[in-house]
Design a protein around this motif. Sequence first.
Motif, PDB file in Angstrom:
ATOM      1  N   THR A 195       8.860  -6.274   3.767  1.00  0.00           N
ATOM      2  CA  THR A 195       7.584  -5.804   3.238  1.00  0.00           C
ATOM      3  C   THR A 195       7.845  -4.907   2.035  1.00  0.00           C
ATOM      4  O   THR A 195       8.972  -4.472   1.796  1.00  0.00           O
ATOM      5  CB  THR A 195       6.791  -5.008   4.297  1.00  0.00           C
ATOM      6  N   ASN A 196       6.784  -4.640   1.281  1.00  0.00           N
ATOM      7  CA  ASN A 196       6.863  -3.707   0.157  1.00  0.00           C
ATOM      8  C   ASN A 196       5.546  -2.955   0.057  1.00  0.00           C
ATOM      9  O   ASN A 196       4.671  -3.101   0.925  1.00  0.00           O
ATOM     10  CB  ASN A 196       7.190  -4.453  -1.146  1.00  0.00           C
ATOM     11  N   ILE A 197       5.368  -2.170  -1.001  1.00  0.00           N
ATOM     12  CA  ILE A 197       4.166  -1.343  -1.101  1.00  0.00           C
ATOM     13  C   ILE A 197       2.905  -2.181  -1.285  1.00  0.00           C
ATOM     14  O   ILE A 197       1.790  -1.669  -1.097  1.00  0.00           O
ATOM     15  CB  ILE A 197       4.291  -0.314  -2.237  1.00  0.00           C
ATOM     16  N   GLU A 198       3.064  -3.450  -1.656  1.00  0.00           N
ATOM     17  CA  GLU A 198       1.914  -4.331  -1.844  1.00  0.00           C
ATOM     18  C   GLU A 198       1.504  -5.057  -0.559  1.00  0.00           C
ATOM     19  O   GLU A 198       0.455  -5.700  -0.516  1.00  0.00           O
ATOM     20  CB  GLU A 198       2.239  -5.375  -2.928  1.00  0.00           C
ATOM     21  N   THR A 199       2.323  -4.979   0.492  1.00  0.00           N
ATOM     22  CA  THR A 199       2.025  -5.699   1.733  1.00  0.00           C
ATOM     23  C   THR A 199       0.746  -5.165   2.370  1.00  0.00           C
ATOM     24  O   THR A 199       0.581  -3.954   2.540  1.00  0.00           O
ATOM     25  CB  THR A 199       3.196  -5.567   2.719  1.00  0.00           C
ATOM     26  N   THR A 200      -0.164  -6.060   2.741  1.00  0.00           N
ATOM     27  CA  THR A 200      -1.461  -5.664   3.288  1.00  0.00           C
ATOM     28  C   THR A 200      -1.385  -5.457   4.802  1.00  0.00           C
ATOM     29  O   THR A 200      -0.445  -5.910   5.469  1.00  0.00           O
ATOM     30  CB  THR A 200      -2.522  -6.733   2.988  1.00  0.00           C
ATOM     31  N   ILE A 201      -2.402  -4.809   5.331  1.00  0.00           N
ATOM     32  CA  ILE A 201      -2.483  -4.613   6.780  1.00  0.00           C
ATOM     33  C   ILE A 201      -2.562  -5.957   7.490  1.00  0.00           C
ATOM     34  O   ILE A 201      -1.932  -6.160   8.537  1.00  0.00           O
ATOM     35  CB  ILE A 201      -3.684  -3.724   7.143  1.00  0.00           C
ATOM     36  N   ASP A 202      -3.321  -6.899   6.928  1.00  0.00           N
ATOM     37  CA  ASP A 202      -3.405  -8.235   7.529  1.00  0.00           C
ATOM     38  C   ASP A 202      -2.026  -8.881   7.620  1.00  0.00           C
ATOM     39  O   ASP A 202      -1.684  -9.500   8.643  1.00  0.00           O
ATOM     40  CB  ASP A 202      -4.327  -9.130   6.695  1.00  0.00           C
ATOM     41  N   GLU A 203      -1.221  -8.748   6.581  1.00  0.00           N
ATOM     42  CA  GLU A 203       0.117  -9.341   6.575  1.00  0.00           C
ATOM     43  C   GLU A 203       1.019  -8.673   7.605  1.00  0.00           C
ATOM     44  O   GLU A 203       1.818  -9.339   8.276  1.00  0.00           O
ATOM     45  CB  GLU A 203       0.720  -9.239   5.178  1.00  0.00           C
ATOM     46  N   ILE A 204       0.887  -7.372   7.756  1.00  0.00           N
ATOM     47  CA  ILE A 204       1.702  -6.657   8.750  1.00  0.00           C
ATOM     48  C   ILE A 204       1.304  -7.082  10.162  1.00  0.00           C
ATOM     49  O   ILE A 204       2.156  -7.289  11.036  1.00  0.00           O
ATOM     50  CB  ILE A 204       1.552  -5.126   8.578  1.00  0.00           C
ATOM     51  N   LEU A 205      -0.004  -7.229  10.394  1.00  0.00           N
ATOM     52  CA  LEU A 205      -0.467  -7.680  11.706  1.00  0.00           C
ATOM     53  C   LEU A 205       0.027  -9.087  12.015  1.00  0.00           C
ATOM     54  O   LEU A 205       0.289  -9.425  13.172  1.00  0.00           O
ATOM     55  CB  LEU A 205      -1.998  -7.635  11.757  1.00  0.00           C
ATOM     56  N   GLU A 206       0.165  -9.913  10.988  1.00  0.00           N
ATOM     57  CA  GLU A 206       0.674 -11.271  11.171  1.00  0.00           C
ATOM     58  C   GLU A 206       2.169 -11.259  11.428  1.00  0.00           C
ATOM     59  O   GLU A 206       2.664 -11.931  12.346  1.00  0.00           O
ATOM     60  CB  GLU A 206       0.358 -12.103   9.919  1.00  0.00           C
ATOM     61  N   LEU A 207       2.903 -10.495  10.629  1.00  0.00           N
ATOM     62  CA  LEU A 207       4.364 -10.445  10.754  1.00  0.00           C
ATOM     63  C   LEU A 207       4.810  -9.730  12.024  1.00  0.00           C
ATOM     64  O   LEU A 207       5.816 -10.086  12.635  1.00  0.00           O
ATOM     65  CB  LEU A 207       4.965  -9.720   9.551  1.00  0.00           C
ATOM     66  N   LYS A 208       4.061  -8.677  12.374  1.00  0.00           N
ATOM     67  CA  LYS A 208       4.454  -7.763  13.451  1.00  0.00           C
ATOM     68  C   LYS A 208       5.846  -7.183  13.195  1.00  0.00           C
ATOM     69  O   LYS A 208       6.624  -6.923  14.117  1.00  0.00           O
ATOM     70  CB  LYS A 208       4.391  -8.455  14.825  1.00  0.00           C
ATOM     71  N   LYS A 209       6.142  -6.996  11.930  1.00  0.00           N
ATOM     72  CA  LYS A 209       7.406  -6.394  11.498  1.00  0.00           C
ATOM     73  C   LYS A 209       7.134  -5.515  10.290  1.00  0.00           C
ATOM     74  O   LYS A 209       6.135  -5.691   9.595  1.00  0.00           O
ATOM     75  CB  LYS A 209       8.425  -7.477  11.114  1.00  0.00           C
ATOM     76  N   GLY A 210       8.055  -4.579  10.040  1.00  0.00           N
ATOM     77  CA  GLY A 210       7.903  -3.730   8.876  1.00  0.00           C
ATOM     78  C   GLY A 210       8.680  -2.450   9.027  1.00  0.00           C
ATOM     79  O   GLY A 210       9.596  -2.344   9.852  1.00  0.00           O
ATOM     80  N   VAL A 211       8.316  -1.462   8.217  1.00  0.00           N
ATOM     81  CA  VAL A 211       8.979  -0.163   8.236  1.00  0.00           C
ATOM     82  C   VAL A 211       7.919   0.924   8.408  1.00  0.00           C
ATOM     83  O   VAL A 211       6.752   0.634   8.674  1.00  0.00           O
ATOM     84  CB  VAL A 211       9.806   0.050   6.947  1.00  0.00           C
ATOM     85  N   CYS A 212       8.338   2.169   8.254  1.00  0.00           N
ATOM     86  CA  CYS A 212       7.476   3.301   8.612  1.00  0.00           C
ATOM     87  C   CYS A 212       6.129   3.295   7.900  1.00  0.00           C
ATOM     88  O   CYS A 212       5.095   3.542   8.533  1.00  0.00           O
ATOM     89  CB  CYS A 212       8.213   4.614   8.368  1.00  0.00           C
ATOM     90  N   GLN A 213       6.104   2.995   6.598  1.00  0.00           N
ATOM     91  CA  GLN A 213       4.821   3.029   5.895  1.00  0.00           C
ATOM     92  C   GLN A 213       3.884   1.928   6.391  1.00  0.00           C
ATOM     93  O   GLN A 213       2.664   2.122   6.462  1.00  0.00           O
ATOM     94  CB  GLN A 213       5.018   2.919   4.387  1.00  0.00           C
TER      95      GLN A 213
END
Length: 312
Positions: A161-179
């Motif tokens: 992920t990066n600073i442009e990654t949306t909440i929808d994308e994070i919910l789909e991936l179920k992966k990421g970092v602290c932000q």
Amino acid sequence: MAIFKITHITKYQYSLPIKESINEIRLFPHHFKDQEVLDHQLLISHDPEIEYFRDYYGNRVANFNNLAAHNEMTIESRMTVRVNHSLKIPEAEITTAKDLQEEKNNDITLLRLSYPETIARQQDIDAVLASFDAANNSIITVAQLCNEYIFNNFTYTKGITNIETTIDEILELKKGVCQDFAHVLLQFLRTAGIPSRYVSGYVCPNESGLRGEGATHAWVEIYSPIQGWLGLDPTNNIWTMDNHVKLSVGRNFYDCTLIKGTFKGLARQTLSVSVSIRYEDGRHFEEMNDVQLEKIPQEINEQISYIEQQQQ
């Protein structure tokens, strides 16, 4: 209680000389009852004139310009802070989100921090909150359940992920970092009607092996009319404690960006960030990261290549 000496060095390098670099930084530790700033120094290459002010959320901010041509810029923040909020779990209270409505109506900031983002997967958020009986449970209980849900259902993974990654994308991936996890937690809490804000800072390493230690970190704070702002770290499923050092707060990452700016010129830039943390007992921890920047548009990239070829 703990005392930390933290040195945060941000280094920009440019393939060709650039000029008129205009920058805004939020690298100043918060000073409040649980975090005392003993010393802070800001060192910037080319020694520019610095203007200071407070933003809407009370963060200390600095603006500076480097007008002359340069190939490199370094921003070094040195701080010594004493942190004293070792209570790992807040006091139990019966306040619900409904109980906060009148106070939110009379405080535009609390109201602003209670609006969730408009996302496509809002039904997923609503379903989880319904399973927690968020409308009737206390804000402390709801916040802790949401924090635990993210920790148990999302995988801490760097680089996807990066600073442009949306909440929808994070919910789909179920992966990421602290932000990413902080943004998802904010969506849960604000949907439940709990005023909450994004926090940027550091998690200083300890023997617990917390994720995100040593580098810049992000977490969330909720508002309690009884206990004030209380911090939750969804990356580690804990309430904030002595090793969390707060820098800035806001609605989201963009309100808390540590350094942002622009410049004139055609050049490829690289960015590296080093964070060094020293303890009273002499222990020392240091981490360095090369930051992935936005890709240069093809047309601009071709122009830079042409200029570089002409200089060979």
